[in-house]
Design an enzyme around this catalytic site. Structure first.
Site, PDB file in Angstrom:
ATOM      1  N   LYS A   1      25.196  12.041 -25.831  1.00 39.74           N
ATOM      2  CA  LYS A   1      25.678  11.538 -26.925  1.00 39.74           C
ATOM      3  C   LYS A   1      24.203  11.283 -27.730  1.00 39.74           C
ATOM      4  CE  LYS A   1      27.703   7.052 -28.183  1.00 39.74           C
ATOM      5  NZ  LYS A   1      28.499   5.748 -27.828  1.00 39.74           N
TER       6      LYS A   1
ATOM      7  N   SER B   1      33.214   4.839 -29.289  1.00 43.25           N
ATOM      8  CA  SER B   1      32.194   5.558 -30.370  1.00 43.25           C
ATOM      9  C   SER B   1      31.792   6.998 -29.768  1.00 43.25           C
ATOM     10  CB  SER B   1      30.949   4.683 -30.590  1.00 43.25           C
ATOM     11  OG  SER B   1      30.170   4.272 -29.347  1.00 43.25           O
TER      12      SER B   1
ATOM     13  N   SER C   1      33.550   2.343 -25.619  1.00 37.80           N
ATOM     14  CA  SER C   1      33.121   3.446 -26.142  1.00 37.80           C
ATOM     15  C   SER C   1      33.099   4.598 -25.293  1.00 37.80           C
ATOM     16  CB  SER C   1      31.813   3.179 -26.767  1.00 37.80           C
ATOM     17  OG  SER C   1      31.940   2.660 -28.048  1.00 37.80           O
TER      18      SER C   1
END
Lengths: 99, 468
Positions: B70, B145, B169
């Site tokens: 990420k 997210s 997330s």
């Protein structure tokens, strides 16, 4: 809870944000809706309850205070937007005495 | 559609059927072919991955396995942009401890996955680099997210990925994309090198194709780190030790508050099907109550935004990150750089967080939310005195449609109702897919007491097998 409407212009100043008129209008509407929802927290009796700032009971934040090397000057400044003479360049913050 | 699990590729590597370099090349060509239509990755450094692959030690637990990262986790020499204009040109000067742990175990970090800016969002649409699409149906969002991490694994352009989970997330995009995502106990994985959003809630974790891979990754990621003062000194067990064992007699709680009429029918059906499968495996299903279930979203958004407003004050245009052009005073430089660098949702949350921490409102909002947080944690303590694990939906709905402007920020926040509690209480929780005949994926969530991941993975794996 206070029933004041959020003053987005003032809060933006505290948060060091410059907002457009459109953003101020939009955020005022969004945030007042969110704050109205948050009023539901008043339904719970929190008398005598200690505020919880951390989810784990067994944290030990202390470690031995030993020296160790970190980033070099060059590495630490590699992401700085403006540098000069091994230092980060910033706008002038102190006016000269005779100006 | 999927690319093959970690276990599959480990076996292929150890048998000599493929080399680490060939594996990176095969994955890179898949990314090059599929990423333009999905936008799951912002960038991928094939050359660096090939260099790492050439010297990969395949005898290690993740030897030669590429893992996607990420965009808010620092990999030395690679960008870490948090999908924000603010950090568009930022290059990480050091490795996050989680990245060091992956490298130590032989993994090759490969690719920066797209995300909601600074991990703020549930749809993967708040990215300065464009929205990520759901690989199951490109008209829908992948969740967020950790949108790119979930979409990449689901689309077969990553074997597994790292994400971060502050209010769901990892688990919510895993649910919306049809893969496995686990948020471990607060303190299990060091956050050193993770760009902070809300420090009392943030946790790193893996997104993978199955429960076995999640356990393998946790084995490599967890452990005490002196660089993160919240990291736990508890020993790291073998998280795969109990996978495959019977779950007969294990008590699993179903909170009556999670059987809400607000759940989509497909979500209710998935939950009912999962409960039935667990009963058939010999688990004992017990109805429980989490009385503060309705209060979690309000509690969370006050605390998370308060912490975010403080954490994001470091982005001032001075030491790193975006700086506004032209000559201006220092004060204007701060506010202009921040206003140009941050997107709308980040600004909205900074404003909310600044407000609830401001003079005259602090006790009414922030302190009260911290007290309700203690009550939420107490609800779980009471529940875990009765049962071993808790089952429920990961999200009340399947993935929403892209660009659904009818959803207000509040409505979007309310959909986090099932994932937020584990962050507030610091508990481990996993989302696994419930197989669908048609339509979008639905995830089922299991929650466990602090540090009970090994048993949690045992139950999740048994359910995964029963449903497959």
């Amino acid at each position: 809870m206070p029933d004041n409407q959020i003053d987005v212009t003032y809060i933006a100043k505290l948060a060091k944000l410059e907002l457009s008129d459109e953003e101020i209008a939009r955020f005022s509407q969004d945030l007042n809706q969110i704050l109205a929802h948050v009023e539901q927290l008043n339904e719970w009796d929190v008398e005598g309850i200690a505020p919880m700032s951390h989810p784990l009971p067994d944290m030990d934040a202390l470690r031995a205070d030993n020296c160790s090397s970190g980033l070099s000057n060059d590495e630490a400044m590699a992401n700085a937007p403006a540098c000069a003479e091994g230092q980060i360049r910033v706008p002038k913050v102190v006016e000269s005495a005779h100006s | 559609m999927k690319f093959g699990t970690i276990s599959h590729w480990k076996q292929q590597l150890s048998s000599g059927a493929i080399s680490p370099v060939e594996l990176v090349q095969e994955l890179a060509s898949k990314i090059e072919a599929l990423n333009p239509s999905l936008n799951a990755y912002i960038s991928w450094d094939k050359e660096a991955a090939l260099v790492a692959a050439a010297s990969a030690d395949i005898s290690k637990p993740l030897g030669g396995i590429p893992i996607a990262i990420k965009d808010n986790i620092c990999v030395k020499g690679q960008p870490a942009r948090c999908s924000s204009r603010m950090l568009e040109d930022f290059v990480a000067p050091y490795n996050a401890s989680s990245i060091n742990n992956l490298h130590k175990n032989g993994a090759i970090t490969f690719g920066n996955t797209n995300m909601d800016e600074f991990a703020m969002g549930s749809h993967g649409e708040n990215s300065a680099f464009g929205a990520t699409l759901n690989p199951n149906n490109p008209l829908h969002v992948p969740g967020g997210s950790s949108s790119g991490s979930a979409a990449a694994v689901a689309a077969g352009i990553a074997i597994a990925a790292l994400g971060s989970d502050t209010g769901g997330s990892i688990r919510q995009p895993a649910s919306h994309c049809g893969i496995v995502g686990i948020k471990p106990t607060y303190g299990r994985i060091s956050r050193y090198g993770l760009v902070a959003f809300a420090s009392s809630l943030d946790q790193i974790g893996p997104l993978s194709q199955n429960v076995q891979d999640a356990a393998l990754m946790l084995n490599c990621l967890c452990g005490y780190d002196p660089k993160d003062s919240t990291s736990s000194k508890r020993e790291t067990p073998d998280f795969s030790a109990e996978i495959g064992q019977s779950i007969a007699g294990i008590k699993i709680g179903v909170p009556k508050e999670y059987l809400s009429s607000g759940n989509d029918p497909a979500v209710s059906a998935a939950l009912a099907g999962s409960i039935k499968a667990l009963e058939e495996l010999g688990a004992q299903i017990v109805e429980i109550s989490l009385p503060r279930a309705e209060a979690v979203v309000s509690t969370y958004y006050i605390i998370a935004c308060a912490e975010a407003s403080s954490n994001l004050s470091r982005f001032d245009g001075i030491r790193y990150g975006h700086r506004t052009a032209g000559n201006t005073s220092l004060d204007n430089l701060y506010s202009r750089s921040r206003s140009e660098g941050f997107g709308a949702e980040v600004k909205r949350r900074i404003i909310l967080g600044t407000y609830v921490l401001s003079s005259g409102f602090y006790d009414a909002y922030y302190t009260r939310a911290q007290k309700v947080r203690a009550l939420v944690a107490q609800d779980f303590n009471n529940a875990f005195a009765q049962v071993d694990y808790i089952i429920g939906p990961s999200s009340p709905t399947a993935a929403p449609r892209l660009k659904d402007e009818s959803l207000s920020p509040l409505q979007t926040y309310l959909a986090d109702i099932y994932t937020i509690p584990a962050n507030l209480a610091g508990l481990p929780a996993i989302s696994i897919p419930y197989p669908q005949q048609s339509g979008l994926p639905i995830g089922i969530q299991l929650q466990a007491p602090h540090f009970a991941e090994t048993g949690l993975l045992r139950v999740a794996s048994a359910l995964e097998l029963a449903l497959s």
